[in-house]
Design a protein around this motif. Structure first.
Motif, short mmCIF file in Angstrom:
data_model
loop_
_atom_site.label_atom_id
_atom_site.label_comp_id
_atom_site.label_asym_id
_atom_site.label_seq_id
_atom_site.Cartn_x
_atom_site.Cartn_y
_atom_site.Cartn_z
N GLY A 44 -13.75 -5.62 42.48
CA GLY A 44 -11.54 -5.59 42.19
C GLY A 44 -11.30 -6.23 41.27
O GLY A 44 -9.52 -6.08 41.23
N LYS A 45 -11.51 -7.00 40.37
CA LYS A 45 -11.25 -7.46 39.23
C LYS A 45 -11.71 -6.98 37.62
O LYS A 45 -12.08 -6.24 37.97
N GLY A 46 -10.77 -7.50 37.07
CA GLY A 46 -10.76 -7.38 35.98
C GLY A 46 -12.38 -7.85 34.91
O GLY A 46 -13.05 -8.58 34.87
N LEU A 47 -12.21 -7.73 33.67
CA LEU A 47 -13.39 -7.62 32.82
C LEU A 47 -13.24 -8.88 32.08
O LEU A 47 -12.23 -9.87 31.84
N GLU A 48 -14.09 -10.02 32.57
CA GLU A 48 -13.77 -11.58 31.93
C GLU A 48 -15.28 -11.63 31.21
O GLU A 48 -16.21 -11.99 31.27
N TRP A 49 -14.64 -12.29 29.92
CA TRP A 49 -15.30 -12.66 28.94
C TRP A 49 -16.05 -14.20 29.09
O TRP A 49 -14.93 -15.67 29.56
N MET A 50 -17.47 -14.12 28.74
CA MET A 50 -17.35 -16.01 29.09
C MET A 50 -18.56 -16.62 28.14
O MET A 50 -17.98 -17.57 28.33
N GLY A 51 -18.84 -16.42 27.38
CA GLY A 51 -19.64 -16.80 26.20
C GLY A 51 -20.10 -15.79 25.28
O GLY A 51 -20.48 -15.00 25.64
N ALA A 52 -20.42 -16.30 24.33
CA ALA A 52 -21.29 -15.63 22.96
C ALA A 52 -21.85 -16.47 22.11
O ALA A 52 -22.31 -17.44 22.25
N TYR A 61 -17.91 -20.33 23.93
CA TYR A 61 -17.73 -20.55 25.89
C TYR A 61 -16.61 -20.37 26.07
O TYR A 61 -15.87 -21.54 25.04
N SER A 62 -16.26 -19.54 27.09
CA SER A 62 -14.97 -19.53 27.97
C SER A 62 -15.08 -20.85 28.24
O SER A 62 -15.68 -22.01 29.02
N PRO A 63 -13.12 -21.49 28.19
CA PRO A 63 -12.60 -23.04 28.29
C PRO A 63 -13.43 -23.03 30.23
O PRO A 63 -13.84 -24.18 30.60
N THR A 69 -22.16 -22.99 31.70
CA THR A 69 -22.34 -21.90 31.18
C THR A 69 -23.24 -22.75 29.49
O THR A 69 -22.61 -23.48 29.15
N SER A 70 -24.79 -22.06 29.60
CA SER A 70 -25.27 -21.82 28.61
C SER A 70 -25.84 -20.27 28.48
O SER A 70 -26.65 -20.07 28.84
#
Length: 124
Positions: A44-52, A61-63, A69-70
């Motif tokens: 039910g939510k939008g896309l979220e960038w996590m890291g690269a 990484y997303s703050p 996250t690793s």
């Protein structure tokens, strides 16, 4: 043509670490100026960038997720991996790996190559 495929468990218990692998074919993850990201979409939510992870091996990484996250890679297998620690039910989502060049962008809508996505549910 570059293709991506996610793999990993579909069910993770709360407080455990979620681990997913993305296998890239049709191109090398070390090709100059390519960036390989993890993106998720909770229900039910939008896309979220996590890291690269970049072609050079540098990581970004997303703050909001950085502390948990690793992202790493295995160049011999042309794979990159996401680890998300201390998961909660709020981490339930479809997880995508994606790639783009020549710049790193954190907007999840700016990616050229996508995996099909894999559902991960956090539940006891």
């Amino acid at each position: 043509q570059v293709q991506l495929q996610e793999s990993g468990p579909g069910l993770v218990k709360p407080s455990q670490t979620l681990s997913l692998t993305c296998t890239v074919s049709g191109g090398s993850i070390t090709t100059n100026y390519y960036y390989w990201s993890w993106i998720r979409q909770p229900p039910g939510k939008g896309l979220e960038w996590m890291g690269a992870i970049a072609y050079s091996g540098s990581t970004y990484y997303s703050p909001s997720l950085k502390s948990r996250t690793s992202i790493s890679r295995d160049t011999s297998k042309n794979q990159f991996t996401l680890q998300l620690s201390s998961v909660t039910p709020e981490d339930t989502a479809v997880y995508y790996c994606a790639g783009r060049s020549p710049l790193l962008l954190t907007s999840p809508y700016e990616y050229d190559y996508w995996g099909q996505g894999t559902q991960v549910t956090v539940s006891s």
